[in-house]
Design a protein around this motif. Structure first.
Motif, PDB file in Angstrom:
ATOM      1  N   PRO A 119       0.831  -1.207   0.000  1.00  0.00           N
ATOM      2  CA  PRO A 119       0.000   0.000   0.000  1.00  0.00           C
ATOM      3  C   PRO A 119       0.870   1.263   0.000  1.00  0.00           C
ATOM      4  O   PRO A 119       1.955   1.278   0.586  1.00  0.00           O
ATOM      5  N   ILE A 120       0.391   2.302  -0.669  1.00  0.00           N
ATOM      6  CA  ILE A 120       1.064   3.600  -0.653  1.00  0.00           C
ATOM      7  C   ILE A 120       0.047   4.610  -0.133  1.00  0.00           C
ATOM      8  O   ILE A 120      -0.962   4.888  -0.792  1.00  0.00           O
TER       9      ILE A 120
ATOM     10  N   GLU B 159      -6.434   2.336   5.897  1.00  0.00           N
ATOM     11  CA  GLU B 159      -7.562   1.478   6.253  1.00  0.00           C
ATOM     12  C   GLU B 159      -8.442   1.200   5.029  1.00  0.00           C
ATOM     13  O   GLU B 159      -8.877   0.065   4.806  1.00  0.00           O
ATOM     14  N   GLN B 160      -8.669   2.244   4.228  1.00  0.00           N
ATOM     15  CA  GLN B 160      -9.488   2.079   3.029  1.00  0.00           C
ATOM     16  C   GLN B 160      -8.807   1.165   2.009  1.00  0.00           C
ATOM     17  O   GLN B 160      -9.438   0.292   1.397  1.00  0.00           O
ATOM     18  N   ILE B 161      -7.503   1.374   1.834  1.00  0.00           N
ATOM     19  CA  ILE B 161      -6.736   0.522   0.909  1.00  0.00           C
ATOM     20  C   ILE B 161      -6.745  -0.923   1.386  1.00  0.00           C
ATOM     21  O   ILE B 161      -6.934  -1.864   0.600  1.00  0.00           O
ATOM     22  N   SER B 162      -6.577  -1.089   2.701  1.00  0.00           N
ATOM     23  CA  SER B 162      -6.529  -2.437   3.280  1.00  0.00           C
ATOM     24  C   SER B 162      -7.836  -3.190   3.068  1.00  0.00           C
ATOM     25  O   SER B 162      -7.838  -4.407   2.844  1.00  0.00           O
ATOM     26  N   GLU B 163      -8.949  -2.468   3.131  1.00  0.00           N
ATOM     27  CA  GLU B 163     -10.248  -3.109   2.886  1.00  0.00           C
ATOM     28  C   GLU B 163     -10.325  -3.632   1.455  1.00  0.00           C
ATOM     29  O   GLU B 163     -10.794  -4.742   1.197  1.00  0.00           O
ATOM     30  N   LYS B 164      -9.859  -2.815   0.508  1.00  0.00           N
ATOM     31  CA  LYS B 164      -9.875  -3.227  -0.899  1.00  0.00           C
ATOM     32  C   LYS B 164      -8.900  -4.375  -1.143  1.00  0.00           C
ATOM     33  O   LYS B 164      -9.212  -5.330  -1.862  1.00  0.00           O
ATOM     34  N   VAL B 165      -7.736  -4.285  -0.510  1.00  0.00           N
ATOM     35  CA  VAL B 165      -6.726  -5.336  -0.665  1.00  0.00           C
ATOM     36  C   VAL B 165      -7.246  -6.662  -0.119  1.00  0.00           C
ATOM     37  O   VAL B 165      -6.968  -7.736  -0.678  1.00  0.00           O
ATOM     38  N   ALA B 166      -8.017  -6.610   0.963  1.00  0.00           N
ATOM     39  CA  ALA B 166      -8.588  -7.832   1.550  1.00  0.00           C
ATOM     40  C   ALA B 166      -9.470  -8.550   0.530  1.00  0.00           C
ATOM     41  O   ALA B 166      -9.450  -9.790   0.427  1.00  0.00           O
ATOM     42  N   GLU B 167     -10.221  -7.781  -0.264  1.00  0.00           N
ATOM     43  CA  GLU B 167     -11.072  -8.366  -1.305  1.00  0.00           C
ATOM     44  C   GLU B 167     -10.204  -9.032  -2.381  1.00  0.00           C
ATOM     45  O   GLU B 167     -10.481 -10.145  -2.822  1.00  0.00           O
ATOM     46  N   ILE B 168      -9.163  -8.297  -2.796  1.00  0.00           N
ATOM     47  CA  ILE B 168      -8.268  -8.822  -3.838  1.00  0.00           C
ATOM     48  C   ILE B 168      -7.573 -10.088  -3.353  1.00  0.00           C
ATOM     49  O   ILE B 168      -7.489 -11.093  -4.068  1.00  0.00           O
TER      50      ILE B 168
ATOM     51  N   ASP C 248       1.928  -6.488   2.530  1.00  0.00           N
ATOM     52  CA  ASP C 248       2.936  -5.867   3.393  1.00  0.00           C
ATOM     53  C   ASP C 248       2.534  -4.439   3.719  1.00  0.00           C
ATOM     54  O   ASP C 248       2.843  -3.497   2.997  1.00  0.00           O
ATOM     55  N   SER C 249       1.839  -4.290   4.849  1.00  0.00           N
ATOM     56  CA  SER C 249       1.412  -2.959   5.293  1.00  0.00           C
ATOM     57  C   SER C 249       2.273  -2.456   6.451  1.00  0.00           C
ATOM     58  O   SER C 249       1.894  -1.533   7.166  1.00  0.00           O
ATOM     59  N   SER C 250       3.423  -3.085   6.657  1.00  0.00           N
ATOM     60  CA  SER C 250       4.301  -2.677   7.758  1.00  0.00           C
ATOM     61  C   SER C 250       4.741  -1.227   7.569  1.00  0.00           C
ATOM     62  O   SER C 250       4.886  -0.745   6.443  1.00  0.00           O
ATOM     63  N   ASP C 251       4.959  -0.542   8.687  1.00  0.00           N
ATOM     64  CA  ASP C 251       5.289   0.886   8.617  1.00  0.00           C
ATOM     65  C   ASP C 251       6.753   1.183   8.954  1.00  0.00           C
ATOM     66  O   ASP C 251       7.138   2.331   9.138  1.00  0.00           O
ATOM     67  N   ASN C 252       7.571   0.142   9.022  1.00  0.00           N
ATOM     68  CA  ASN C 252       8.976   0.357   9.400  1.00  0.00           C
ATOM     69  C   ASN C 252       9.881   0.666   8.205  1.00  0.00           C
ATOM     70  O   ASN C 252      11.023   1.075   8.366  1.00  0.00           O
ATOM     71  N   THR C 253       9.376   0.455   6.993  1.00  0.00           N
ATOM     72  CA  THR C 253      10.140   0.805   5.793  1.00  0.00           C
ATOM     73  C   THR C 253       9.224   1.459   4.765  1.00  0.00           C
ATOM     74  O   THR C 253       8.011   1.229   4.762  1.00  0.00           O
ATOM     75  N   LYS C 254       9.811   2.235   3.883  1.00  0.00           N
ATOM     76  CA  LYS C 254       9.043   2.932   2.857  1.00  0.00           C
ATOM     77  C   LYS C 254       8.761   2.002   1.678  1.00  0.00           C
ATOM     78  O   LYS C 254       9.456   1.003   1.475  1.00  0.00           O
ATOM     79  N   PRO C 255       7.732   2.347   0.853  1.00  0.00           N
ATOM     80  CA  PRO C 255       7.386   1.495  -0.285  1.00  0.00           C
ATOM     81  C   PRO C 255       8.568   1.196  -1.200  1.00  0.00           C
ATOM     82  O   PRO C 255       8.731   0.051  -1.649  1.00  0.00           O
ATOM     83  N   GLY C 256       9.417   2.189  -1.483  1.00  0.00           N
ATOM     84  CA  GLY C 256      10.558   1.968  -2.373  1.00  0.00           C
ATOM     85  C   GLY C 256      11.491   0.893  -1.859  1.00  0.00           C
ATOM     86  O   GLY C 256      12.013   0.077  -2.637  1.00  0.00           O
ATOM     87  N   PHE C 257      11.694   0.865  -0.556  1.00  0.00           N
ATOM     88  CA  PHE C 257      12.540  -0.158   0.064  1.00  0.00           C
ATOM     89  C   PHE C 257      11.888  -1.530  -0.107  1.00  0.00           C
ATOM     90  O   PHE C 257      12.554  -2.515  -0.435  1.00  0.00           O
ATOM     91  N   LYS C 258      10.570  -1.575   0.105  1.00  0.00           N
ATOM     92  CA  LYS C 258       9.848  -2.848  -0.043  1.00  0.00           C
ATOM     93  C   LYS C 258       9.924  -3.356  -1.475  1.00  0.00           C
ATOM     94  O   LYS C 258      10.123  -4.551  -1.716  1.00  0.00           O
TER      95      LYS C 258
END
Length: 491
Positions: free
Chosen positions: A306-307, A315-324, A338-348
């Motif tokens: 998620p970005i 939370e809204q993205i996570s709801e949609k991702v749950a469907e996918i 991977d919704s962890s907040d310890n690293t940025k999307p680019g790192f992931k």
């Protein structure tokens, strides 16, 4: 992420070693020459195991387990077998330790010497055939189709993770038959199973063939093999299947009574693949950014990142991702969110690229509004924006396309690096400037084979099966040749 991987063109060996470690596949252990297979690497091996095990069972085989230790006298029973493995054996001589009288830890108790030394299995033919003597009396007991998943030890001086370690994991099939024809058919059938697995699961094209007398398994009448080309042009033996004749039945007196009541020795086979396949998987497909895994063997087939700018948006993205995620899992696709907040999307993104996850989905606020998701495929490193409607079927088709695309790329590499040569000068020139597989005439003698190996470090990888007869002259000796064989430098 730390510094970039070494590139394949700069240092292929260092690239491989670093990739194995950085992708969390394996690491060197405290025991010299042995490795620790880390969870991510073991997950790939488990998928290999599962696929192969299903294929074995479809062909009528069942699993059993035999001892790790083999009495030394067993290895003496089959002369060529012991000669082939004698220099690689780890030997157990004592069965007890005791406290050092000088207070320096523990020492081997000299009073606990074994009457007969035990060999830590380098392969299990001897202990299994000693067991088969008790299991086989009549033709009704045949065929006996057994497979074992196990670890083996072959003492190695120069080791490399997955490719050559002192201890490694493998499977070894051991079968017994009433006739030579049945045993040969079994040997060839298991070669086909290995070839199918390599091509359909690993996406690695292979050449099927049989080994020369110099290269065949110690104790076998014939060894069949599959040979794969790695990206640096070197060959890697990806599986072997051996027709043992009656050699081990003779050594361990394994006889059966046929339908006419006559006693005869049974006919045997053995066949195996190992964690070496992990090395093949890495070297056949991966690039300078990390692993490239065929979807069928990837522990995670799809990762979703998620970005977001706020917790509410997450939370809204996570709801949609749950469907996918739910729709993907219904199709048997493995997904990680991977919704962890310890690293940025680019790192992931870089991390999952390094680990070879076949498909990455990224969803941000605008994607949420538009009902879209960004889809990135690992093999081509291309991206596109796709509607979330019907996304599961889209991803399913994409994974199939990636699997085939990876195979096609490896096949093209092999075809472009396979050469026919008719002179030893040309042979040497291609070996030194291009590498790859060389199809050349050989006079059929062990002497010529050894001389070519000594002078060029290239070996006959196999005599290809089902090749057309082609009379010629040996590139080295000039003597008559009945056909071309596959030469290459190899791992």
């Amino acid at each position: 992420m730390s510094k970039a991987l070494p590139t394949r063109s700069e240092n292929y060996s260092e690239w491989y070693n670093e990739l194995v470690k950085r992708a969390d596949l394996a690491e060197n252990s405290a025991v010299r020459g042995c490795m620790v297979i880390k969870p991510y690497g073991y997950s790939i091996w488990e998928k290999m195991q599962r696929a192969l095990d299903d294929m074995f069972k479809e062909t009528g085989h069942t699993n059993a387990y035999f001892p790790l230790f083999i009495p030394k006298s067993y290895l003496s029973k089959e002369a060529s077998h012991v000669e082939g493995f004698a220099k690689e054996c780890a030997v157990v001589t004592h069965y007890r330790l005791k406290n050092d009288p000088d207070g320096k830890g523990v020492i081997v108790d000299p009073d606990a010497k074994l009457e007969e030394e035990l060999i830590v299995r380098p392969t299990s033919e001897t202990v299994i055939w000693s067991t088969y003597k008790n299991w086989i009396q009549s033709y009704r007991d045949l065929p006996l189709l057994i497979n074992q998943w196990a670890n083996v030890v072959r003492w190695e001086m120069r080791t490399r993770l997955f490719l050559r370690t002192t201890e490694f994991l493998w499977q070894e099939g051991h079968t017994a038959h009433a006739t030579a024809q049945e045993a040969i058919a079994e040997t060839k059938q298991m070669l086909e199973v290995y070839a199918q697995f390599a091509e359909e699961w690993m996406a690695v094209p292979v050449i099927k063939g049989y080994k020369t007398a110099n290269e065949r398994f110690a104790g076998a009448e014939d060894t069949y093999c599959i040979e794969a080309m790695m990206q640096d042009g070197k060959a890697l033996q990806a599986g072997t299947s051996h027709f043992l004749g009656q050699n081990f039945a003779n050594a361990f007196d394994v006889k059966f009574q046929d339908k006419e009541g006559k006693l005869d020795y049974v006919w045997g086979t053995s066949w195996g693949v190992s964690t070496r396949l992990m090395g093949a998987l890495i070297m056949a497909h991966s690039d300078d950014a990390g692993l490239v895994l065929p979807p069928k063997l990837a522990p995670i087939q799809v990762v979703i990142v998620p970005i977001y700018r706020s917790e509410e948006q997450l939370e809204q993205i996570s709801e949609k991702v749950a469907e996918i995620t739910k729709s993907l899992k219904k199709l048997g696709i493995s997904v990680k969110y991977d919704s962890s907040d310890n690293t940025k999307p680019g790192f992931k993104f870089a991390e999952y690229e390094l680990k070879g996850v076949p498909v990455r989905l990224a969803m941000g606020g605008r994607d949420l509004e538009n009902g879209t998701v960004e889809v990135a495929r690992r093999d081509t490193r291309t991206k596109e924006t796709v509607s979330t409607d019907g996304i599961a079927e889209y991803i399913q088709n994409l994974l199939e396309d990636i699997q085939q695309s990876i195979y096609n790329k490896a096949l093209t590499l092999r075809d472009e690096n396979t050469y026919k040569v008719d002179s030893f000068e040309e042979f040497n020139n291609i070996l030194d400037t291009k590498g790859g597989f060389i199809l050349a005439h050989w006079d059929g003698t062990s002497e010529t084979e050894e001389k070519i190996k000594e002078e060029t470090k290239a070996t006959i990888r196999c005599i290809p099966l089902n090749q057309e007869a082609e009379e010629g002259v040996c590139i080295y000796s000039g003597k008559p040749s009945k056909g071309r064989v596959v030469f290459a430098r190899a791992y």
